[in-house]
Design an enzyme around this catalytic site. Sequence first.
Site, PDB file in Angstrom:
ATOM      1  N   ASP A  20       0.844  -1.191   0.000  1.00 48.13           N
ATOM      2  CA  ASP A  20       0.000   0.000   0.000  1.00 48.13           C
ATOM      3  C   ASP A  20       0.880   1.242   0.000  1.00 48.13           C
ATOM      4  OD1 ASP A  20      -1.902   1.926   0.373  1.00 48.13           O
ATOM      5  OD2 ASP A  20      -2.276   1.436   2.485  1.00 48.13           O
ATOM      6  N   ASN A  22      -0.481   4.546  -0.135  1.00 46.64           N
ATOM      7  CA  ASN A  22      -1.117   5.781   0.354  1.00 46.64           C
ATOM      8  C   ASN A  22      -1.810   5.647   1.711  1.00 46.64           C
ATOM      9  OD1 ASN A  22      -3.353   4.324  -0.267  1.00 46.64           O
ATOM     10  ND2 ASN A  22      -4.291   5.850  -1.599  1.00 46.64           N
ATOM     11  N   ASP A  24      -4.242   3.716   2.788  1.00 41.16           N
ATOM     12  CA  ASP A  24      -5.666   3.399   2.946  1.00 41.16           C
ATOM     13  C   ASP A  24      -5.904   1.910   3.228  1.00 41.16           C
ATOM     14  OD1 ASP A  24      -5.188   2.227   0.503  1.00 41.16           O
ATOM     15  OD2 ASP A  24      -6.740   3.325  -0.587  1.00 41.16           O
ATOM     16  N   ASP A  28      -1.596  -0.880  -3.910  1.00 40.67           N
ATOM     17  CA  ASP A  28      -1.858  -0.003  -5.063  1.00 40.67           C
ATOM     18  C   ASP A  28      -0.613   0.103  -5.958  1.00 40.67           C
ATOM     19  OD1 ASP A  28      -0.158   1.696  -3.613  1.00 40.67           O
ATOM     20  OD2 ASP A  28      -1.848   2.706  -2.652  1.00 40.67           O
ATOM     21  N   ASP A  97      -4.536  -9.006 -15.941  1.00 41.45           N
ATOM     22  CA  ASP A  97      -5.595 -10.012 -15.838  1.00 41.45           C
ATOM     23  C   ASP A  97      -6.830  -9.422 -16.505  1.00 41.45           C
ATOM     24  OD1 ASP A  97      -7.197 -12.130 -14.883  1.00 41.45           O
ATOM     25  OD2 ASP A  97      -6.087 -12.179 -12.992  1.00 41.45           O
ATOM     26  N   ASP A 193      -8.915 -14.710 -17.763  1.00 45.17           N
ATOM     27  CA  ASP A 193      -9.672 -15.349 -16.693  1.00 45.17           C
ATOM     28  C   ASP A 193     -10.680 -16.365 -17.274  1.00 45.17           C
ATOM     29  OD1 ASP A 193     -10.350 -15.147 -13.786  1.00 45.17           O
ATOM     30  OD2 ASP A 193     -12.304 -14.573 -14.546  1.00 45.17           O
ATOM     31  N   GLU A 249      -6.435 -19.054 -18.176  1.00 46.77           N
ATOM     32  CA  GLU A 249      -6.885 -19.881 -17.052  1.00 46.77           C
ATOM     33  C   GLU A 249      -7.939 -20.828 -17.606  1.00 46.77           C
ATOM     34  OE1 GLU A 249      -8.975 -19.737 -12.656  1.00 46.77           O
ATOM     35  OE2 GLU A 249      -9.613 -18.347 -14.203  1.00 46.77           O
ATOM     36  N   HIS A 310      -4.000 -16.975  -5.962  1.00 46.07           N
ATOM     37  CA  HIS A 310      -4.999 -16.301  -5.112  1.00 46.07           C
ATOM     38  C   HIS A 310      -6.280 -17.128  -4.989  1.00 46.07           C
ATOM     39  CE1 HIS A 310      -6.340 -15.374  -9.132  1.00 46.07           C
ATOM     40  NE2 HIS A 310      -7.504 -15.025  -8.628  1.00 46.07           N
ATOM     41  N   ASP A 311      -6.362 -18.217  -5.723  1.00 44.83           N
ATOM     42  CA  ASP A 311      -7.573 -19.048  -5.669  1.00 44.83           C
ATOM     43  C   ASP A 311      -7.386 -20.317  -4.851  1.00 44.83           C
ATOM     44  OD1 ASP A 311      -9.194 -17.418  -7.200  1.00 44.83           O
ATOM     45  OD2 ASP A 311      -8.470 -18.265  -9.084  1.00 44.83           O
TER      46      ASP A 311
HETATM   47  C1  GLC Z   1     -10.948 -16.941 -11.820  1.00 44.74           C
HETATM   48  C2  GLC Z   1     -10.241 -16.072 -10.821  1.00 44.74           C
HETATM   49  C3  GLC Z   1     -11.024 -16.112  -9.546  1.00 44.74           C
HETATM   50  C4  GLC Z   1     -12.410 -15.570  -9.808  1.00 44.74           C
HETATM   51  C5  GLC Z   1     -13.083 -16.329 -10.953  1.00 44.74           C
HETATM   52  C6  GLC Z   1     -14.303 -15.600 -11.465  1.00 44.74           C
HETATM   53  O1  GLC Z   1     -10.976 -18.260 -11.441  1.00 44.74           O
HETATM   54  O2  GLC Z   1      -8.920 -16.494 -10.680  1.00 44.74           O
HETATM   55  O3  GLC Z   1     -10.392 -15.407  -8.523  1.00 44.74           O
HETATM   56  O4  GLC Z   1     -13.185 -15.696  -8.665  1.00 44.74           O
HETATM   57  O5  GLC Z   1     -12.223 -16.442 -12.050  1.00 44.74           O
HETATM   58  O6  GLC Z   1     -13.942 -14.446 -12.169  1.00 44.74           O
END
Ligand code: GLC
Length: 540
Positions: A20, A22, A24, A28, A97, A193, A249, A310-311
């Site tokens: 971060d 700034n 908040d 960013d 992304d 995605d 993906e 992140h998933d």
């Molecule tokens: C992809 C992303 C995930 C998101 C999903 C719907 O799997 O990596 O984080 O929730 O798409 O957009």
Amino acid sequence: MVKWWKQSTFYEIYMPSFKDGNGDGIGDFAGMTSKLDYLKELGIDGLWLTPFYPSPKVDNGYDISDYYEIDPDYGTMADFETFIQEAHQRGIKVIADLVLNHTSSDHQWFQESKSSKDHPKRDWYIWRDFPNNWVSFFGGPAWEYDAKTNQYYYHAFAKEQVDLNWANPEVKQAMFDVMKFWLEKGVDGFRLDVINFLKVNDSFQDNPYDLEKKEQIHLFDKDQEGVIAIIEEIAEFVHQYPDKFLVGEVGSEELDILKLYSGLNKLDVVFNFNIGSMAKFDVDKLYQQLVGTEQAYDSTQIPTLFFSSHDMSRHISRFGGDEDLAKLVATLMLTAKGVPFIYFGDEIGMRDWITDDLSKMKDVQGITGYKLALQEGKSHEEALLVANEKSRDKSRTPMQWNARANVGFSEGKPWITVPEDGYKVTVEDQINDPESMLSFYKKLLKLRKKHSSLQFGDYEFLRNEDGMIYFVRTDTVEKVLVVLNFTDQPKTLEVEVAATMKLLLSTKRTGLDRESVVTILANEAVILKGDIGNGLVKER
Ligand code: GLC
């Protein structure tokens, strides 16, 4: 000329959680710019940024409400441009992304589409008089009723993430315009995605049910006919711009499916979930999938290698928390055949975070899981277990820079909880410690950069001997042997001792006796270099 991405190691940044700038409490562009030197030092070549466009953030940016702007939480367009410029100055590429499958329900296009049945944009989304049995990937029905026009719209994910109708050429054109905009802004490519979801079956037949797994089989709502043709068009469009890269993906662990999406005239690579999303560490399964990928892919196809995102839960936690194992996994990821994607924080061994306080849970998948479980009659405690299993907050906590306030991530209150034990695993602590996870990643990344065979080499062979995976990668100039002993027992390996044989790396020692039989220590990773003229390792 070799394409840059074939030589690159990527690093995924989960936008709100990296740095971060700034105060908040949300990561960013300014914060990321301030950490570019760290990333350069680490040795990565490309960054994948999760969505940074304006969004109500029901799914943290995967619900885009404007494809042409920067979300104010992440800064301004000028901050974005500075970031790209500064990254490029350091030789770091940036891929964005892009969510082509659905938009936020707040998006102007959807607002227009839902305004009336005869609106010209009605057909930009998927509207039906009656729903079928399809369920959303976050749980619950995939159809939402709209009282005003008395129809249902389709959403493969949250109801605020409305699926676009890619059968409509105007939708395609609108998205090509979006891609053009960002390519011209200087991004080096896209992570696309859920790209295998772009088409659903025109028949809208009900999906079958798997009685054993007690879940729906997604037969008619992904990987449908026509999707590859669209992907070819996207690839053709993007590749008009020299040197742009596409990673898709493709939410599948099936090699037969994965292999359809990449290669000549298609996506450059797709995520190999067959390897990446292993729920438990299983050396035999890992080996089978490495071999399976080799067999399934043709010469124009290159796998990807990743073990966290992140998933999903971070691999160090998912595989039991052992640092030796995490180092073995990192070694495989950075020396086996494929384009590696490191998830931010894995380079210091950050761990999962789990909460029993529902008010702290941020992820829509976890929260939806909780609500549905209650509806099914489960108790709060049981529903919380479901929520925790589904929640992807585990791996989304702030990057742990130092042991000071908020792990040095922000001067304000972070948008998501900082795990208490996070203060013990930080960049500052590890950066000057040659034995640290961070130093280990740096060494691996350096080795990969230095040795062409680790970037391009074919497998001379690839073996699994009772839990020890070893392979030789060869190109025209060298051979490199990688041995990964995933067991608690020492193991032996017979090697050819050429004068030029050299120990490049070991997780357990600094030297190696020049003997033809090498003992690989329990849980050790060893990398040896040999000459092109030698066998390096004896077949047995
Ligand atoms: C992809 C992303 C995930 C998101 C999903 C719907 O799997 O990596 O984080 O929730 O798409 O957009």
